[in-house]
Design a protein around this motif. Structure first.
Motif, PDB file in Angstrom:
ATOM      1  N   MET A  90      66.809   5.361 -97.745  1.00  0.00           N
ATOM      2  CA  MET A  90      65.640   4.520 -97.967  1.00  0.00           C
ATOM      3  C   MET A  90      65.286   3.448 -96.690  1.00  0.00           C
ATOM      4  SD  MET A  90      64.898   1.665-100.926  1.00  0.00           S
ATOM      5  CE  MET A  90      63.405   1.068-101.493  1.00  0.00           C
ATOM      6  N   VAL A  91      66.343   3.163 -96.098  1.00  0.00           N
ATOM      7  CA  VAL A  91      66.059   2.118 -94.948  1.00  0.00           C
ATOM      8  C   VAL A  91      65.401   2.893 -93.740  1.00  0.00           C
ATOM      9  CG1 VAL A  91      67.222   0.635 -93.360  1.00  0.00           C
ATOM     10  CG2 VAL A  91      67.841   0.572 -95.669  1.00  0.00           C
ATOM     11  N   LEU A  92      65.868   3.947 -93.233  1.00  0.00           N
ATOM     12  CA  LEU A  92      65.490   4.835 -92.133  1.00  0.00           C
ATOM     13  C   LEU A  92      64.176   5.168 -92.063  1.00  0.00           C
ATOM     14  CD1 LEU A  92      68.782   6.655 -90.966  1.00  0.00           C
ATOM     15  CD2 LEU A  92      67.707   4.758 -89.938  1.00  0.00           C
ATOM     16  N   PRO A  93      63.575   5.799 -93.361  1.00  0.00           N
ATOM     17  CA  PRO A  93      61.994   6.232 -93.482  1.00  0.00           C
ATOM     18  C   PRO A  93      61.369   4.896 -93.575  1.00  0.00           C
ATOM     19  CG  PRO A  93      63.356   7.621 -94.923  1.00  0.00           C
ATOM     20  CD  PRO A  93      64.469   6.426 -94.216  1.00  0.00           C
ATOM     21  N   LEU A  94      61.700   3.910 -94.302  1.00  0.00           N
ATOM     22  CA  LEU A  94      61.084   2.721 -94.216  1.00  0.00           C
ATOM     23  C   LEU A  94      61.101   2.058 -92.756  1.00  0.00           C
ATOM     24  CD1 LEU A  94      62.233   0.818 -97.362  1.00  0.00           C
ATOM     25  CD2 LEU A  94      59.775   1.757 -96.979  1.00  0.00           C
ATOM     26  N   PHE A  95      61.878   2.065 -91.996  1.00  0.00           N
ATOM     27  CA  PHE A  95      61.713   1.400 -90.654  1.00  0.00           C
ATOM     28  C   PHE A  95      60.922   2.341 -89.970  1.00  0.00           C
ATOM     29  CE2 PHE A  95      63.130   0.775 -86.316  1.00  0.00           C
ATOM     30  CZ  PHE A  95      63.479  -0.563 -86.585  1.00  0.00           C
ATOM     31  N   VAL A  96      60.861   3.511 -90.018  1.00  0.00           N
ATOM     32  CA  VAL A  96      60.211   4.361 -89.197  1.00  0.00           C
ATOM     33  C   VAL A  96      58.714   4.153 -89.370  1.00  0.00           C
ATOM     34  CG1 VAL A  96      59.417   7.033 -88.557  1.00  0.00           C
ATOM     35  CG2 VAL A  96      61.854   6.133 -88.674  1.00  0.00           C
ATOM     36  N   CYS A  97      58.524   4.133 -90.810  1.00  0.00           N
ATOM     37  CA  CYS A  97      57.090   4.008 -91.252  1.00  0.00           C
ATOM     38  C   CYS A  97      56.383   2.880 -90.631  1.00  0.00           C
ATOM     39  CB  CYS A  97      56.952   4.114 -92.582  1.00  0.00           C
ATOM     40  SG  CYS A  97      57.029   5.846 -93.335  1.00  0.00           S
ATOM     41  N   ASN A  98      57.513   1.423 -90.721  1.00  0.00           N
ATOM     42  CA  ASN A  98      57.021   0.212 -90.306  1.00  0.00           C
ATOM     43  C   ASN A  98      56.556   0.122 -89.088  1.00  0.00           C
ATOM     44  OD1 ASN A  98      56.764  -0.663 -93.178  1.00  0.00           O
ATOM     45  ND2 ASN A  98      59.046  -1.484 -93.021  1.00  0.00           N
ATOM     46  N   ALA A  99      57.386   0.750 -88.220  1.00  0.00           N
ATOM     47  CA  ALA A  99      57.275   0.766 -86.706  1.00  0.00           C
ATOM     48  C   ALA A  99      56.062   1.581 -86.283  1.00  0.00           C
ATOM     49  CB  ALA A  99      58.659   1.403 -86.236  1.00  0.00           C
ATOM     50  N   TRP A 100      55.554   2.758 -86.965  1.00  0.00           N
ATOM     51  CA  TRP A 100      54.589   3.523 -86.679  1.00  0.00           C
ATOM     52  C   TRP A 100      53.511   2.393 -86.964  1.00  0.00           C
ATOM     53  CZ3 TRP A 100      51.805   7.312 -84.606  1.00  0.00           C
ATOM     54  CH2 TRP A 100      50.448   7.479 -85.093  1.00  0.00           C
ATOM     55  N   GLN A 101      53.236   1.682 -88.429  1.00  0.00           N
ATOM     56  CA  GLN A 101      52.061   0.952 -88.556  1.00  0.00           C
ATOM     57  C   GLN A 101      51.910  -0.100 -87.668  1.00  0.00           C
ATOM     58  OE1 GLN A 101      51.414   1.116 -93.315  1.00  0.00           O
ATOM     59  NE2 GLN A 101      53.625   0.658 -92.839  1.00  0.00           N
TER      60      GLN A 101
END
Length: 205
Positions: free
Chosen positions: A173-184
């Motif tokens: 959960m944490v890693l995909p959320l972090f990647v998505c947040n960084a992208w945005q």
């Protein structure tokens, strides 16, 4: 931000969520001693991959919702706190509080929270890297807002996983959320236009 740009950001975020979830899921599958390709078989692996894609798409959509929720909160906070430094210091304070909370939340009763501080520490270190990139792309005023979004918002979005005391589930959960947040957050100033570089201190762009 017009509809086309919003749609592009949403779809790319969901796609990135799927890719990140598949990457994490593959690593977890390879290092998990309790499962093996022989045990699962082709059908089991395909079913697991489909589940991972669904989870990744949901996390991407969830991240996108959290991103716009943050932008809304940031907008109203700047209207409430006429002094830009108040909101700036408030974000720093919340980064510390949420990071400590994330460590305490994962700590079983009676145990020291220090070993469980690893996750929020890694999130903070990753947020520092993203914030540095954001500053290079925009200006120094974007550092604290980016740190706040990448740290506090990511950890708050991850609370359901943090409550499970499961390392694999937390990573998923944490890693995909972090990647998505960084992208945005790194795409924001490119989407809203060049005027974002002239934003006053404390804005998210």
């Amino acid at each position: 931000m017009n509809l086309a740009r919003w749609t592009s950001l949403f779809m790319s975020t969901v796609g990135l969520g799927i890719a990140a979830a598949l990457a994490v899921g593959t690593v977890v599958f390879l290092i998990n001693p309790e499962v093996s390709p022989e045990q699962m078989g082709a059908e089991g692996i395909g079913y697991n991959a489909l589940q991972t894609v669904i989870v990744g798409s949901l996390l991407g959509a969830f991240s996108h919702m959290g991103f716009f929720a943050y932008l809304t909160v940031n907008y109203f906070a700047q209207g409430i706190f006429r002094n830009k430094w108040i909101w700036l210091y408030a974000q720093v304070f919340l980064i510390i509080v949420v990071s400590v909370y994330a460590a305490v939340l994962r700590t079983p009763v009676g145990e020291s929270f220090l070993p469980y501080a690893l996750l929020p520490t890694l999130v903070v270190l990753g947020a520092l890297l993203v914030s540095r990139i954001k500053v290079q792309q925009t200006n120094r005023a974007s550092f604290v807002p980016t740190m706040f979004f990448m740290t506090a918002v990511t950890l708050l979005e991850s609370v359901p996983a943090l409550r499970q005391y499961n390392a694999y589930g937390t990573a998923m959960m944490v890693l995909p959320l972090f990647v998505c947040n960084a992208w945005q957050i790194l795409r924001l100033h490119k989407i809203v236009g060049p005027s974002a570089k002239q934003e006053p201190a404390g804005r998210a762009s």
